[in-house]
Design an enzyme around this catalytic site. Structure first.
Site, mmCIF file in Angstrom:
data_model
loop_
_atom_site.group_PDB
_atom_site.id
_atom_site.type_symbol
_atom_site.label_atom_id
_atom_site.label_comp_id
_atom_site.label_asym_id
_atom_site.label_seq_id
_atom_site.Cartn_x
_atom_site.Cartn_y
_atom_site.Cartn_z
ATOM 1 N NE ARG A 50 -3.629 -2.130 2.742
ATOM 2 C CZ ARG A 50 -4.324 -2.381 3.847
ATOM 3 N NH1 ARG A 50 -4.140 -1.611 4.918
ATOM 4 N NH2 ARG A 50 -5.177 -3.376 3.891
ATOM 5 C CG ASP A 52 1.142 6.503 3.490
ATOM 6 O OD1 ASP A 52 0.318 5.601 3.749
ATOM 7 O OD2 ASP A 52 2.145 6.729 4.193
ATOM 8 C CE1 TYR A 113 7.308 2.197 -1.185
ATOM 9 C CE2 TYR A 113 8.465 0.279 -0.324
ATOM 10 C CZ TYR A 113 7.296 0.978 -0.532
ATOM 11 O OH TYR A 113 6.100 0.458 -0.086
ATOM 12 N NE ARG A 200 6.272 10.419 3.520
ATOM 13 C CZ ARG A 200 5.020 10.718 3.895
ATOM 14 N NH1 ARG A 200 4.072 9.781 3.843
ATOM 15 N NH2 ARG A 200 4.724 11.935 4.302
#
Length: 247
Positions: A50, A52, A113, A200
């Protein structure tokens, strides 16, 4: 029941994240609506990871079970036509027939990522909502050196969101690299799985290393503290891309 693996690219800017929302607005909502329009079936997609609100995807993976067999190119092109007509910023890159044992989430061995930092004073209309604009000069080499302290198996509680639902904060970070091309800094990382907001928060901490505010030892101390108050700032969502999955 035939199972199809969908590889998906999307601009996360207008969406409330991947997950379907009760009133719409998730990437999942848009794709499931397109499947329903094309096939007449109400399906629930299973996704590899998932994302954000505001986070993008270069190669997200989901699977869907359909009642009948479809030519994979017809399924891909049909869904893209419906998504485009609806003004969605989503593309189905490929559709593949898979055995029932395949699961987009559970079969994943590694997730990748990418985080992009635009390191200059001037904003860029071309990179708007595609990179984190950081005006102060960053030392990408120092960021890369510090990043190596995070590799391996650790308790990553320092970089964990308060709402994270993972059973354990212990994760094994396989790669974490920082490179610069001109004004663009790219941070790439891979692991079997990540904590919510881990990437992040790691990026926000590495930014401090690049600015000379933290040393590599400071980053390691923050990691070992296992305390979210020791993390650097959480980098904004719009610089993050779900880059791919290995199966």
């Amino acid at each position: 029941m035939p199972r199809y693996k969908l590889t998906i690219e999307y601009d996360g800017t207008p969406y409330l994240g991947w997950q379907a929302q009760a009133n719409g607005g998730g990437v999942q909502n848009a794709i499931e609506a397109a499947i329903a329009s094309m096939t007449g079936e109400l399906v629930r997609l299973m996704v590899a990871g998932r994302t954000d609100a505001g986070v993008h995807a270069l190669a997200q993976v989901a699977h869907a079970d359909l009642a009948r067999e479809w030519r994979t190119d017809s399924l891909r092109d049909g869904l893209n036509g419906i998504l485009a007509k609806a003004g969605q910023r989503i593309s189905i890159l490929s559709a593949e027939a898979m055995p029932e044992t395949f699961n987009a989430r559970l079969s994943a061995r590694r997730r990748h990522y990418l985080y992009r930092i635009l390191n200059r004073r001037q904003p860029s209309p071309l990179e708007h909502r595609r990179a984190w604009l950081v005006p102060r000069r960053l030392d990408a080499a120092a960021m890369h050196e510090a990043a190596q302290r995070l590799l391996g198996q650790h308790d990553f509680s320092t970089f964990r969101a308060s709402a994270c639902q993972a059973k354990s904060p212990v994760k094994t970070l396989e790669t974490l690299s920082v490179s610069r091309t001109g004004d663009l800094i790219e941070i790439r990382t891979s692991a079997r799985s990540f904590l919510h907001n881990q990437v992040r928060r790691m990026v926000g901490s590495l930014e401090l290393c690049g600015a000379g505010i933290w040393s590599a030892d400071d980053l390691q101390a923050a990691l070992e503290a296992q305390d979210t108050r020791r993390s650097g700032q959480q980098a904004p969502a719009w610089g993050l891309f779900f880059a791919g999955v290995d199966y």
